[in-house]
Design an enzyme around this catalytic site. Sequence first.
Site, mmCIF file in Angstrom:
data_model
loop_
_atom_site.group_PDB
_atom_site.id
_atom_site.type_symbol
_atom_site.label_atom_id
_atom_site.label_comp_id
_atom_site.label_asym_id
_atom_site.label_seq_id
_atom_site.Cartn_x
_atom_site.Cartn_y
_atom_site.Cartn_z
ATOM 1 N N ASP A 178 69.415 60.250 53.107
ATOM 2 C CA ASP A 178 70.740 60.753 52.725
ATOM 3 C C ASP A 178 71.122 60.351 51.302
ATOM 4 O O ASP A 178 72.272 60.534 50.881
ATOM 5 C CB ASP A 178 71.805 60.262 53.714
ATOM 6 N N LYS A 180 71.602 57.544 50.160
ATOM 7 C CA LYS A 180 72.506 56.406 50.176
ATOM 8 C C LYS A 180 71.747 55.202 50.713
ATOM 9 O O LYS A 180 70.716 55.348 51.356
ATOM 10 C CB LYS A 180 73.725 56.689 51.062
ATOM 11 N N GLU A 221 76.494 53.281 42.011
ATOM 12 C CA GLU A 221 76.362 51.974 42.660
ATOM 13 C C GLU A 221 74.888 51.584 42.789
ATOM 14 O O GLU A 221 74.526 50.416 42.611
ATOM 15 C CB GLU A 221 77.022 52.004 44.041
ATOM 16 N N HIS A 331 22.461 41.430 35.055
ATOM 17 C CA HIS A 331 21.239 41.084 35.780
ATOM 18 C C HIS A 331 21.057 42.063 36.942
ATOM 19 O O HIS A 331 22.018 42.430 37.615
ATOM 20 C CB HIS A 331 21.361 39.655 36.326
ATOM 21 N N ASN A 332 19.807 42.507 37.163
ATOM 22 C CA ASN A 332 19.517 43.452 38.256
ATOM 23 C C ASN A 332 20.595 44.532 38.322
ATOM 24 O O ASN A 332 21.227 44.761 39.354
ATOM 25 C CB ASN A 332 19.407 42.714 39.596
ATOM 26 N N GLU A 361 19.153 45.689 33.058
ATOM 27 C CA GLU A 361 17.823 45.338 33.561
ATOM 28 C C GLU A 361 17.260 46.443 34.453
ATOM 29 O O GLU A 361 17.985 47.025 35.262
ATOM 30 C CB GLU A 361 17.886 44.023 34.339
ATOM 31 N N ASP A 363 14.034 46.875 37.043
ATOM 32 C CA ASP A 363 12.864 46.349 37.761
ATOM 33 C C ASP A 363 12.012 47.536 38.204
ATOM 34 O O ASP A 363 12.412 48.279 39.098
ATOM 35 C CB ASP A 363 13.305 45.549 38.993
ATOM 36 N N HIS A 376 14.727 46.070 43.908
ATOM 37 C CA HIS A 376 14.468 44.640 43.859
ATOM 38 C C HIS A 376 13.246 44.340 44.712
ATOM 39 O O HIS A 376 13.319 44.374 45.945
ATOM 40 C CB HIS A 376 15.691 43.861 44.362
ATOM 41 N N GLU A 410 11.420 44.823 33.648
ATOM 42 C CA GLU A 410 10.554 43.944 34.430
ATOM 43 C C GLU A 410 9.515 44.871 35.053
ATOM 44 O O GLU A 410 9.794 45.635 35.977
ATOM 45 C CB GLU A 410 11.349 43.204 35.505
ATOM 46 N N LYS A 461 6.945 43.189 27.654
ATOM 47 C CA LYS A 461 5.681 42.654 27.142
ATOM 48 C C LYS A 461 5.111 43.572 26.064
ATOM 49 O O LYS A 461 5.306 44.785 26.093
ATOM 50 C CB LYS A 461 4.677 42.519 28.289
ATOM 51 N N SER A 540 12.911 34.319 28.528
ATOM 52 C CA SER A 540 13.932 34.380 29.571
ATOM 53 C C SER A 540 13.910 33.070 30.348
ATOM 54 O O SER A 540 12.842 32.522 30.639
ATOM 55 C CB SER A 540 13.672 35.557 30.510
ATOM 56 N N ILE A 670 55.382 38.360 52.153
ATOM 57 C CA ILE A 670 55.844 38.193 50.771
ATOM 58 C C ILE A 670 55.026 37.064 50.140
ATOM 59 O O ILE A 670 54.748 36.057 50.787
ATOM 60 C CB ILE A 670 57.338 37.815 50.727
ATOM 61 N N TYR A 726 50.149 31.068 47.205
ATOM 62 C CA TYR A 726 49.964 29.739 47.800
ATOM 63 C C TYR A 726 49.875 29.831 49.323
ATOM 64 O O TYR A 726 50.639 30.551 49.972
ATOM 65 C CB TYR A 726 51.114 28.816 47.405
ATOM 66 N N ASP A 727 48.938 29.080 49.883
ATOM 67 C CA ASP A 727 48.792 28.998 51.336
ATOM 68 C C ASP A 727 48.515 27.540 51.701
ATOM 69 O O ASP A 727 47.541 26.958 51.230
ATOM 70 C CB ASP A 727 47.643 29.896 51.819
#
Length: 777
Positions: A178, A180, A221, A331-332, A361, A363, A376, A410, A461, A540, A670, A726-727
Site C-alpha cells: 500500500d 505505506k 515521512e 599453479h596447476n 601452468e 601439465d 594433473h 610441465e 626444457k 623451480s 544479523i 563475531y561468533d
Amino acid sequence: MMQCLRREPKRSRSDELVYEAHRKAAASENGRLIGLEGDADLQFLLAGGELLKVRSNSWKKNRTFKLQEDCRTIWQESRKAMRSSQTFSIDDIEAVRLGRQSEGLQKYTEEALEDRCFSIIFKGRRKNLDLIASSKEDACKWVTSLEKVITNLRNLSSKQKTEHWIYNCMRNADKNSDNKMSLKELKHFLHQINIEVDDEYAQMLFAKCDKSKSGQLEGSEIEYFYKLLTAREEIDVIYDKYAQTNRQMSAKDLLSFLQNEQQEGVSLDDALKLIEKYEVDNAAKEKQQMTKDGFLMYLHQPEGMILNPAHKDVYQDMTQPLSHYFISSSHNTYLMEDQLKGPSSTEAYIRALMKSCRCVELDCWDGSDGEPIIYHGYTLTSKILFKDVIKAIKEYAFKTSEYPVILSLENHCSLEQQKLMAKHMTSILGDALLAKPLGDEMPTTFPSPEELKGRFLIKGKRLNKLEEAFSPSSTTDENESISEDDEAADMVEDAEKKPKKSKKMKLAKELSDLVIYCKSVHFQGFEHARESQEFYEMSSFKEGKAEKLAEESANEFVCHNVDKLSRIYPAGSRADSSNYNPVPLWTAGCQIVALNFQTPSDEMDLNQGWFLPNGMSGYLMKPEFLRDRASEFNPVNLTKGKWLQHKTLHVMVISAQQLPKINKKKESSIVDPLVRVEIHGVPADAASRETDYIEDNGFNPMWNENFQFDVCVPELALVRFVVEDYDSTSQNDLIGQYTLPFTSLQNGYRHVPLLTKNGDIIPSAALFVHIMAVEAE
C-alpha cells in the site's frame, strides 16, 4: 549486495491486477534509480523470454528467463518438483559471452548454432549458464541488454546504490503493497538491512517520523525516515569542521581539508576541479561550493578511497629486465577445484588471465587419440585438450593486461605429441609467440615487460644453450635425454614420504626451440648458479625448499633473484588446493610465486592486494634493494640500508556501511561485525590489531578505535583490512576484506571497499577509516 526478494503468495484476479500495477511501478522506479528509465534493453529483459538451457548432449530444455522488477535479479523457471523457480543476482555475473565460448557449448552444440549461443559466466565456482536463443538477433539482444544493466549497476555511485537497495528493501517490507509503512513493517525492514533494534528504539524512530500521527509512514515521512537512516554522523563532524562559508565548503575550505586532513599536495585549482566533478547541487556548484552530499560523493570516489588513484594505472618503469619484477603466477591453472579428482577446464585459464595472472601452468600428457592433453598426472582430475587451452589463452591473455604471459610447460609427452604441441602453439599463437631472442645478437640480460608487450614466453626444457638460436647451421641431437620436471609426482612422493627419483625423457627439437628466456634447470646451489647458470636459466622450487632458503640463506636468495628468475610452487601434499604464504618469498625477491588461483584464501587475498596497483598489470617492479646485485638486504635479519625507511602507521577504524548478511536464508540473522587490521611483510613488520565487535548492526556500525603500527620496510609491506562476523562459539565468518601495498595507501579520511572471499567487490559495503603514515621518531 544483499537481496530483498520474497516468495509471492497466490492472488485473486483483482489482487493480481493491483500487484501487477505495483510491479510495473517498482520496475519503472528501479529503472530510474539505475539510470535506465524507459530504456528498450531494460524493457526487453523485464519482459523476458524463452531460451534453450544446455547442460549436456541429452539435457537441453526450454526455460523462461526474465529480469525481476528490482532490476537486479534474474528469475529463471525451474521444473524441479520442490522448486517452481530460482533466481540469481546480476551482481553474481562475471561476464556474458556471445557465441560458443564455453566448454559446454563447444562440447554439446553444433558449430552451425554459433551465432545463437551465449553463456552467462558467474563469479566464484558456480557453473556457467549455457543458453541458445531462437535467433542470432535474439542472442545479441540478450547479451547487449544484460551487459548494459551489468555496466550501469557497476557504475552507480555509492549514494545511488544505497537508494536502489533501500528502495527494494522497503518495498519488500511493505507486505500489503500500500506504499505505506507500519511499525511492524518498519521493524521487518530494519531486519532486511542488517540491523537489530529493540522495540523501544523502533517505536521512538517511528514516532519521530510519523508527523501525521496516523500510525503509518507515507510519502515525505518515509523520505524523512530514509534521511535519518542514512545520516553519517562521522561525516557531519568532519564536514562541519571545514564548512566555514555559510555552513558550506568553499573551494578554500575544501583545499584546507585536502591539505590538512588528507595530506595532499594540491592547489586551489584541484579543489575547484573536485567541486566541478562531484558536487550534486548545481546552485552550490555555480558558487564554487561543496555541500555535504557533494562531500560524501567525493569521499566515495577514487580520490577519496584508500588506494592512491595515481597507482590505479601503470605508473612504474616497465623498461627494466624481466627479473626485476614480481609476476602474478598460477599453479596447476587448469584445475577448478582440488588436485585429486576435480574438473580441469579452459575456464580456469580464462579466470586466471582475467585476474591479470601472467604465468600459467600447463601439465601436458599424451592423449589417447594422438592429441596432447592437460590434466594433473597420477590423479582422477578430468582431461582437456592442449590445443583448446592454447586457443583460450590466445583469446583472453591480454584483455586485462598487455604485458607478457609465460606459459609454464610441465612436459610428459612422447616426441610425436611434443611436436604437435609445438605446432599448435606456433599456429594458434602466431607472431605473438616469442620463438627467438629479441635483437640480432646474443643477449646478456632479460628484455623488459615493455619490450615483450603482447607476447607469449614458453618456460620449459631446452636441449641446448640459447646461443644456438643464432647459429642456423647448429645441429641438436633430439635423442639426447634430459631430466624431467615432474611436479605431479611430488604429490605421490610427499604422500609416501619417499625421495623424488630423477626421470629421463626425450625432448623434441621443435618444442625445445620455443624455449627462449625461461629454460628450466635443476637448482644446484647458489654458488653453482653464480658461476655456471645463464641468466635465462631458471629453477623451480617447492614451497618448503624455497621457504628454507628464504629463511636460512635470505641474502643469497635476494642476490640470485636480481638477474635470474625463480618460480615457487605449492607442496604436493596440498591435495585440497590450499595455498602457502607468498610474502616471505616476495621479500626474498622471488618473482614467480605460483598459487592455486581457484582457492579462496588469505594467501590469494594477499596476492590480489600485492598486484592491485600498477594498473593491475600482473607486474610489480621490485624495490631498488631487490634489483641490486651487491645488495646486503636480508629480510630475516634487518641491518641498516636503503630498505630501512621506518614509518609509524596510525589507523583509526571509524565505521562501516551496509555490510552484507552472512546467513541470508535466516531473516533474523544479523551480523556482529569486528575489524582486524593486519600488516604483512618482513618478519619484523608482521602485526595484527582488532576492534571490539558491535552487536546486531551490519548497516552502520561505528567503532572509533585507534591502532598504531611500526613498519620498518614499507616497500615490502601489505596492509589488510578484514571484517568478520563475531561468533563466541565457533570461528568468525568473513564478511569482507581489502588488501593493498603500504606504499599505495592514501593518508586522511578514506573509504575502504570490501571484497568477498572470491575477490569480488561487495556493492555499497565499505569501511571508513583515518590513515596517517608518518616518519618514525
